[in-house]
Structure formats: structure tokens, C-alpha cells
Design a protein around this motif. Structure first.
Motif, PDB file in Angstrom:
ATOM      1  N   PHE A   1       0.831  -1.206   0.000  1.00  0.00           N
ATOM      2  CA  PHE A   1       0.000   0.000   0.000  1.00  0.00           C
ATOM      3  C   PHE A   1       0.864   1.255   0.000  1.00  0.00           C
ATOM      4  O   PHE A   1       0.539   2.248  -0.664  1.00  0.00           O
ATOM      5  N   LEU A   2       1.965   1.231   0.732  1.00  0.00           N
ATOM      6  CA  LEU A   2       2.883   2.377   0.713  1.00  0.00           C
ATOM      7  C   LEU A   2       3.393   2.626  -0.703  1.00  0.00           C
ATOM      8  O   LEU A   2       3.458   3.766  -1.172  1.00  0.00           O
ATOM      9  N   GLY A   3       3.735   1.538  -1.392  1.00  0.00           N
ATOM     10  CA  GLY A   3       4.188   1.657  -2.772  1.00  0.00           C
ATOM     11  C   GLY A   3       3.120   2.244  -3.668  1.00  0.00           C
ATOM     12  O   GLY A   3       3.411   3.032  -4.574  1.00  0.00           O
ATOM     13  N   LEU A   4       1.864   1.866  -3.432  1.00  0.00           N
ATOM     14  CA  LEU A   4       0.765   2.381  -4.241  1.00  0.00           C
ATOM     15  C   LEU A   4       0.629   3.893  -4.069  1.00  0.00           C
ATOM     16  O   LEU A   4       0.479   4.633  -5.051  1.00  0.00           O
ATOM     17  N   VAL A   5       0.684   4.364  -2.828  1.00  0.00           N
ATOM     18  CA  VAL A   5       0.572   5.798  -2.553  1.00  0.00           C
ATOM     19  C   VAL A   5       1.724   6.562  -3.203  1.00  0.00           C
ATOM     20  O   VAL A   5       1.521   7.581  -3.890  1.00  0.00           O
ATOM     21  N   LEU A   6       2.952   6.082  -2.986  1.00  0.00           N
ATOM     22  CA  LEU A   6       4.122   6.759  -3.546  1.00  0.00           C
ATOM     23  C   LEU A   6       4.086   6.753  -5.066  1.00  0.00           C
ATOM     24  O   LEU A   6       4.445   7.738  -5.720  1.00  0.00           O
ATOM     25  N   GLN A   7       3.651   5.651  -5.642  1.00  0.00           N
ATOM     26  CA  GLN A   7       3.556   5.543  -7.095  1.00  0.00           C
ATOM     27  C   GLN A   7       2.580   6.569  -7.667  1.00  0.00           C
ATOM     28  O   GLN A   7       2.876   7.254  -8.654  1.00  0.00           O
ATOM     29  N   GLU A   8       1.416   6.701  -7.044  1.00  0.00           N
ATOM     30  CA  GLU A   8       0.400   7.617  -7.554  1.00  0.00           C
ATOM     31  C   GLU A   8       0.827   9.075  -7.426  1.00  0.00           C
ATOM     32  O   GLU A   8       0.541   9.890  -8.310  1.00  0.00           O
ATOM     33  N   VAL A   9       1.505   9.418  -6.356  1.00  0.00           N
ATOM     34  CA  VAL A   9       2.006  10.787  -6.192  1.00  0.00           C
ATOM     35  C   VAL A   9       3.036  11.098  -7.279  1.00  0.00           C
ATOM     36  O   VAL A   9       2.986  12.158  -7.925  1.00  0.00           O
ATOM     37  N   ALA A  10       3.963  10.170  -7.496  1.00  0.00           N
ATOM     38  CA  ALA A  10       5.018  10.383  -8.489  1.00  0.00           C
ATOM     39  C   ALA A  10       4.444  10.518  -9.898  1.00  0.00           C
ATOM     40  O   ALA A  10       4.816  11.422 -10.653  1.00  0.00           O
ATOM     41  N   LEU A  11       3.521   9.634 -10.252  1.00  0.00           N
ATOM     42  CA  LEU A  11       2.954   9.663 -11.601  1.00  0.00           C
ATOM     43  C   LEU A  11       2.070  10.885 -11.824  1.00  0.00           C
ATOM     44  O   LEU A  11       1.948  11.367 -12.954  1.00  0.00           O
ATOM     45  N   LEU A  12       1.453  11.393 -10.762  1.00  0.00           N
ATOM     46  CA  LEU A  12       0.640  12.599 -10.903  1.00  0.00           C
ATOM     47  C   LEU A  12       1.514  13.789 -11.291  1.00  0.00           C
ATOM     48  O   LEU A  12       1.144  14.582 -12.181  1.00  0.00           O
ATOM     49  N   PHE A  13       2.668  13.926 -10.673  1.00  0.00           N
ATOM     50  CA  PHE A  13       3.573  15.027 -11.016  1.00  0.00           C
ATOM     51  C   PHE A  13       4.071  14.899 -12.460  1.00  0.00           C
ATOM     52  O   PHE A  13       4.205  15.898 -13.175  1.00  0.00           O
ATOM     53  N   ILE A  14       4.345  13.676 -12.884  1.00  0.00           N
ATOM     54  CA  ILE A  14       4.762  13.470 -14.272  1.00  0.00           C
ATOM     55  C   ILE A  14       3.646  13.898 -15.228  1.00  0.00           C
ATOM     56  O   ILE A  14       3.889  14.544 -16.250  1.00  0.00           O
ATOM     57  N   GLY A  15       2.408  13.557 -14.883  1.00  0.00           N
ATOM     58  CA  GLY A  15       1.275  13.948 -15.713  1.00  0.00           C
ATOM     59  C   GLY A  15       1.109  15.457 -15.793  1.00  0.00           C
ATOM     60  O   GLY A  15       0.767  15.997 -16.852  1.00  0.00           O
ATOM     61  N   VAL A  16       1.345  16.163 -14.688  1.00  0.00           N
ATOM     62  CA  VAL A  16       1.239  17.625 -14.678  1.00  0.00           C
ATOM     63  C   VAL A  16       2.269  18.236 -15.626  1.00  0.00           C
ATOM     64  O   VAL A  16       1.957  19.147 -16.412  1.00  0.00           O
ATOM     65  N   LEU A  17       3.507  17.749 -15.576  1.00  0.00           N
ATOM     66  CA  LEU A  17       4.541  18.268 -16.471  1.00  0.00           C
ATOM     67  C   LEU A  17       4.189  18.011 -17.935  1.00  0.00           C
ATOM     68  O   LEU A  17       4.414  18.867 -18.799  1.00  0.00           O
ATOM     69  N   ARG A  18       3.621  16.855 -18.226  1.00  0.00           N
ATOM     70  CA  ARG A  18       3.193  16.583 -19.602  1.00  0.00           C
ATOM     71  C   ARG A  18       2.082  17.543 -20.013  1.00  0.00           C
ATOM     72  O   ARG A  18       2.057  18.030 -21.143  1.00  0.00           O
ATOM     73  N   GLY A  19       1.158  17.801 -19.102  1.00  0.00           N
ATOM     74  CA  GLY A  19       0.082  18.732 -19.403  1.00  0.00           C
ATOM     75  C   GLY A  19       0.590  20.138 -19.651  1.00  0.00           C
ATOM     76  O   GLY A  19      -0.015  20.903 -20.418  1.00  0.00           O
ATOM     77  N   GLU A  20       1.716  20.497 -19.032  1.00  0.00           N
ATOM     78  CA  GLU A  20       2.340  21.801 -19.254  1.00  0.00           C
ATOM     79  C   GLU A  20       3.160  21.826 -20.534  1.00  0.00           C
ATOM     80  O   GLU A  20       3.874  22.803 -20.796  1.00  0.00           O
ATOM     81  N   LEU A  21       3.047  20.754 -21.333  1.00  0.00           N
ATOM     82  CA  LEU A  21       3.803  20.608 -22.593  1.00  0.00           C
ATOM     83  C   LEU A  21       5.308  20.589 -22.340  1.00  0.00           C
ATOM     84  O   LEU A  21       6.092  21.060 -23.162  1.00  0.00           O
ATOM     85  N   ARG A  22       5.692  20.022 -21.202  1.00  0.00           N
ATOM     86  CA  ARG A  22       7.111  19.921 -20.842  1.00  0.00           C
ATOM     87  C   ARG A  22       7.480  18.446 -20.716  1.00  0.00           C
ATOM     88  O   ARG A  22       8.049  18.005 -19.720  1.00  0.00           O
ATOM     89  N   VAL A  23       7.152  17.705 -21.765  1.00  0.00           N
ATOM     90  CA  VAL A  23       7.398  16.260 -21.750  1.00  0.00           C
ATOM     91  C   VAL A  23       8.882  15.967 -21.600  1.00  0.00           C
ATOM     92  O   VAL A  23       9.279  15.030 -20.913  1.00  0.00           O
ATOM     93  N   GLY A  24       9.712  16.792 -22.244  1.00  0.00           N
ATOM     94  CA  GLY A  24      11.150  16.564 -22.144  1.00  0.00           C
ATOM     95  C   GLY A  24      11.673  16.654 -20.728  1.00  0.00           C
ATOM     96  O   GLY A  24      12.647  15.992 -20.362  1.00  0.00           O
ATOM     97  N   ASP A  25      11.005  17.492 -19.907  1.00  0.00           N
ATOM     98  CA  ASP A  25      11.445  17.655 -18.519  1.00  0.00           C
ATOM     99  C   ASP A  25      11.167  16.423 -17.661  1.00  0.00           C
ATOM    100  O   ASP A  25      11.651  16.334 -16.530  1.00  0.00           O
ATOM    101  N   THR A  26      10.346  15.516 -18.169  1.00  0.00           N
ATOM    102  CA  THR A  26      10.056  14.293 -17.401  1.00  0.00           C
ATOM    103  C   THR A  26      11.096  13.207 -17.654  1.00  0.00           C
ATOM    104  O   THR A  26      10.999  12.124 -17.083  1.00  0.00           O
ATOM    105  N   ALA A  27      12.082  13.495 -18.513  1.00  0.00           N
ATOM    106  CA  ALA A  27      13.062  12.477 -18.894  1.00  0.00           C
ATOM    107  C   ALA A  27      13.810  11.917 -17.685  1.00  0.00           C
ATOM    108  O   ALA A  27      13.928  10.707 -17.506  1.00  0.00           O
ATOM    109  N   LEU A  28      14.322  12.832 -16.837  1.00  0.00           N
ATOM    110  CA  LEU A  28      15.061  12.387 -15.650  1.00  0.00           C
ATOM    111  C   LEU A  28      14.163  11.596 -14.723  1.00  0.00           C
ATOM    112  O   LEU A  28      14.570  10.572 -14.155  1.00  0.00           O
TER     113      LEU A  28
END
Length: 471
Positions: free
Chosen positions: A114-141
């Protein structure tokens, strides 16, 4: 940042991730066969499947609405509130079924799960926000950390004496790092949630959630079924085969991820011709890589499994070939599905996904007990192909989808030449070391590249990509 530049950064990240990942797979495979990798892959599969009710498409909805230019702060805050509610509900279910989860995973893992699930969802949400900002390249790292943390930190923890759980803990550390980086990188400020915006996210997310059921079924259900009917070694061998073939679709995955927000913004402006051009050019480089990879696997697939990973994995050679065939359909599918969603038709992706997910579930349950890994691979390949055909039909209703048939045909010819060249070299030398395996792969790549460049159409496409990147 342009589509090509973002794509190049993400592609480099994924290539680096794959390289580190293969080093980790090889290390842990030779170290313990499936005793460490098997449970680790089962936890990854469980996290992927459980993420469906824990997300319900909210991540993609946040990405979509931000890319459309809606108030990003309200969108993000509304999405976070929805995520908290969903994670709390999912946590209660995980707690209630904790004994079953521990029994299936072979240890007391429910709290880590369950801890992994929470951490995973938080991390992927931030990646999605950057993609929505049209900054897909910034998600590379962030993508690199996500895909390699289990290797890097897993190795370090293993050397410190934490053996069985090392890759699992490494995965969780990676999620924490991604979340920190994402929080620092996003330009969207937090605001007050809006009931109207929450409804908008749910309206889009409900279709995306159902389509993700199909994606996660395709990606992980076979692992869960194999884990139930077969052993940890079978789980590890199948997932290693899956990841070997997945390398060939890196370009298609990067392209689909990169074009989604751009196609979304173009759709809003009704620039149909531009969208058609993006989809067509997105299909070309994918086919140029996947088709020759199938021919190469036919010749040296067994050696890749045994020399690069473990002698125990030789029984997965037939599944490896079938999974490689699957990747041809997946290359097109990743472009079609993301384009449909970007055109604001997630309901069509959902329809095809639900139909083929049911097919995949039924086929896996029937074929895995009968034919083992080959049965799992066949079930996924058949359902994936059906899904790609259906989504092609749907996408064709809104834009003219041009399949690069001539380039695909030339790729087949060049792949045939490559097949003959590496088959001949294979008769001359016995592949019994990693050096010889790399050598014959280089021979195949060289013969294919020389053959494919005889096509003026292919050379023109390569020049276009290079020019676009420079600009």
C-alpha cells in the motif's frame, strides 16, 4: 519545447533506463534465477492493477485539462483531492484483503504494497502535470529514475545484506525521489479545488480508467496468472522476455507520450491536417525498428535469454518470439489510442479496451494452464492485435490515417537481408559469450541499416527528423 526535441530527450532517457534495467535483470537473474525477481515482478503487477481503482483516470484527466489551457492550479488541486479520496478507499480494501495479498506474494507485504501504491500515484501525478504543461522533455530524468531505481538502489541494498526485498525497497525509493523532483519542477501553483473541475476530471477520467484496465491487463494480467498457476522462475522468465521485446517499442511509446498534449492542443484549434501529419510520421520510425527486431529474435532469441540472463530461462524462447510479434501491433496501438484520447474521444478507446481486455482475460485463463508461457504470450498477442484494428477504425472516423505501407514493405525486405546475414554468421561461430552475442547483434544492425538506407523515402524521413530536431 518542440515535439521532436521532447521526444529525443525522453527517448534517450528510456534507452538509458532500458540499459540499466537489463544490467539489473541480468545481475539478479544470474544471482538467484527467479527467487528475487519473481516476487518483485508480482508486486509490480499488483501495483499496476491496483492503481486502476486508485486512480480512475484522474492522472490522465489532469494532464488533458492542463494541456487544454484550463486553470492549472484549480485542475491540480481538484485532482489531488480526488486522488486522496480514491487512495483512502483503496487502502481500506487492501487492509481488508491483507491476508490474501500476503499469501499470494509469499510474505508479509501488504503494508509495503500500500505504501508503494501511494508513492507511485504521487510520483505519476507530477509526471502527468509536467506533460500537461507541454514539458514532456522535462520528465526524462523522472522517467529514468522511475525505471532504474529498483536496479540502482536494489543493488546497493543487496550488497548491504538486504537480499530478498532489495529491488522492492529500491522501487519505493525511486518513487520518493520522483515526487520530490516533480514538486520542484512543476510551474503549476496549488489552488482551491473546484466542484465543477472535479466533475470535469471525473467525466474524462471514467473513460480513461476503463481503457487503462485494458492496458494493465495487457501488461500485467499474464504475470498474475502465471504467478498463480506456475512458479516464480516462470514469472521471472516471462517478464524478462517481455522487457526484451519492450525495448523495440521504446520509440513508439516516446512518440505517443510526446504527441498527446500537442495533439490535444491542436484538436482544440481544429487543425486536422497537422494532426494527420503527426500521426503518420509517428508510425514510420516505430515500424522501422520493430519489424527487424522480430527477424533478429528468430535467429538469436535463445542466446539472448541464456547468455544475457539465465540458463534457466531457455524454456521461454517460444514466448519471446510471440511477444515480439505482439510488439508490431503495439507500436500502432500506442499511437492510435493516445491520438483518440487527445482528440477528446476517450470513450472509443474505452470501448475497444473493454472488449479486448475481456478477450485477454479469458484467453490467459485458458491458455496458461495448457501451454505455459507461450499460452500467455499468445493470449496477449491476439487481444492486442484486435485492439489495434478496432482503434484504427475508430481513429479513421475523424482523421485520415495513412499507414506507411511502402516503408513497412521496404523494412521487411531489409529485415530479410539482415536475417540471412546473421544466420550465416551464426553458422560460422558458436555464440557462447556476451561478446559474441553483441558482435552478431552489431552485424545484424549494420546489415539492416545499409539495406534500409537504399530507400529514398526512408532517407527523406530521417532527414526530416534531423532537421526538425535542429530547428
Amino acid at each position: 519545447m518542440g515535439i521532436q526535441r521532447s521526444g529525443i530527450k525522453l527517448l534517450v532517457s528510456k534507452i538509458g533506463s532500458s540499459l540499466v534495467g537489463f544490467i539489473g535483470l541480468s545481475y539478479f537473474s544470474k544471482l538467484s534465477g527467479g527467487s528475487i525477481l519473481g516476487p518483485f515482478f508480482l508486486i509490480q503487477a499488483g501495483l499496476a492493477i491496483t492503481a486502476i481503482p486508485a486512480d480512475l483516470g484522474i492522472r490522465s484527466a489532469v494532464e488533458k485539462r492542463i494541456s487544454e489551457g484550463q486553470d492549472p492550479g484549480v485542475v491540480l488541486s481538484s485532482g489531488i483531492l480526488l486522488k486522496v479520496i480514491l487512495l483512502c478507499a483503496t487502502g481500506l480494501v487492501v487492509f481488508f484483503f491483507r491476508s490474501y495479498i500476503n499469501s499470494y506474494l509469499g510474505g508479509s507485504f501488504w503494508h509495503i504494497f500500500f505504501l508503494g501504491l501511494v508513492l507511485q500515484e504521487v510520483a505519476l501525478l507530477f509526471i502527468g502535470v509536467l506533460r500537461g504543461e507541454l514539458r514532456v522533455g522535462d520528465t526524462a530524468l523522472m522517467s529514468f529514475i522511475r525505471n532504474t531505481s529498483w536496479v540502482i538502489f536494489g543493488y546497493l541494498l543487496y550488497t548491504l545484506g538486504i537480499e530478498y526485498n532489495a529491488p522492492i525497497i529500491g522501487l519505493l525509493i525511486g518513487f520518493v525521489l520522483i515526487s520530490i523532483i516533480g514538486l520542484l519542477k512543476i510551474s503549476t501553483s496549488f489552488s482551491s479545488p473546484s466542484w465543477a473541475q472535479m466533475q470535469s476530471l471525473v467525466d474524462f477520467g471514467k473513460y480513461d480508467a476503463l481503457s487503462k484496465v485494458s492496458w494493465q491487463v495487457f501488461s500485467w494480467l499474464d504475470i498474475l496468472v502465471i504467478g498463480y498457476f506456475l512458479s516464480s522462475v516462470h514469472v521471472a522468465a516471462y517478464e524478462v522476455s517481455w522487457r526484451i521485446t519492450a525495448v523495440t517499442t521504446l520509440l513508439a511509446t516516446v512518440i505517443s507520450t510526446t504527441i498527446f498534449p500537442h495533439v490535444s492542443s491542436l484538436s482544440s484549434a481544429e487543425r486536422e491536417q497537422r494532426i494527420e501529419d503527426i500521426v503518420k510520421k509517428s508510425l514510420i520510425p516505430s515500424f522501422l525498428i520493430v519489424i527487424p527486431s522480430l527477424f533478429g529474435i528468430l535467429v538469436i532469441g535463445p542466446e539472448i535469454l541464456t547468455i544475457a540472463f539465465s540458463d534457466q530461462f531457455i524454456f521461454a524462447k517460444n514466448a519471446l518470439v510471440i511477444l515480439m510479434i505482439l510488439r508490431i501491433a503495439q507500436s500502432a496501438h500506442s499511437i492510435f489510442s493516445r491520438s483518440l484520447s487527445a482528440l477528446n474521444h476517450p470513450e472509443l478507446v474505452t470501448k475497444s479496451s473493454v472488449i479486448t481486455a475481456v478477450i485477454n482475460v479469458c484467453l490467459n485463463i485458458v491458455l496458461v494452464p495448457l501451454y505455459g508461457l507461450a499460452g500467455a504470450a499468445s493470449a496477449t498477442a491476439v487481444s492486442y492485435s484486435i485492439n489495434s484494428i478496432i482503434q484504427y477504425k475508430y481513429l479513421s472516423q475523424y482523421i485520415s490515417v495513412h499507414i506507411p505501407i511502402k516503408i513497412a514493405a521496404w523494412s521487411l525486405i531489409a529485415s530479410g537481408i539482415m536475417f540471412l546475414s546473421i544466420s550465416y554468421v551464426h553458422t560460422l561461430i558458436t555464440i557462447d559469450s556476451l561478446v559474441k552475442l553483441v558482435l552478431i547483434i552489431c552485424v545484424g544492425v549494420l546489415s539492416y541499416c545499409l539495406s534500409i538506407l537504399f530507400s529514398s523515402r526512408v532517407r527523406s524521413e530521417i532527414r526530416f527528423v534531423v532537421k526538425s530536431v535542429k530547428n
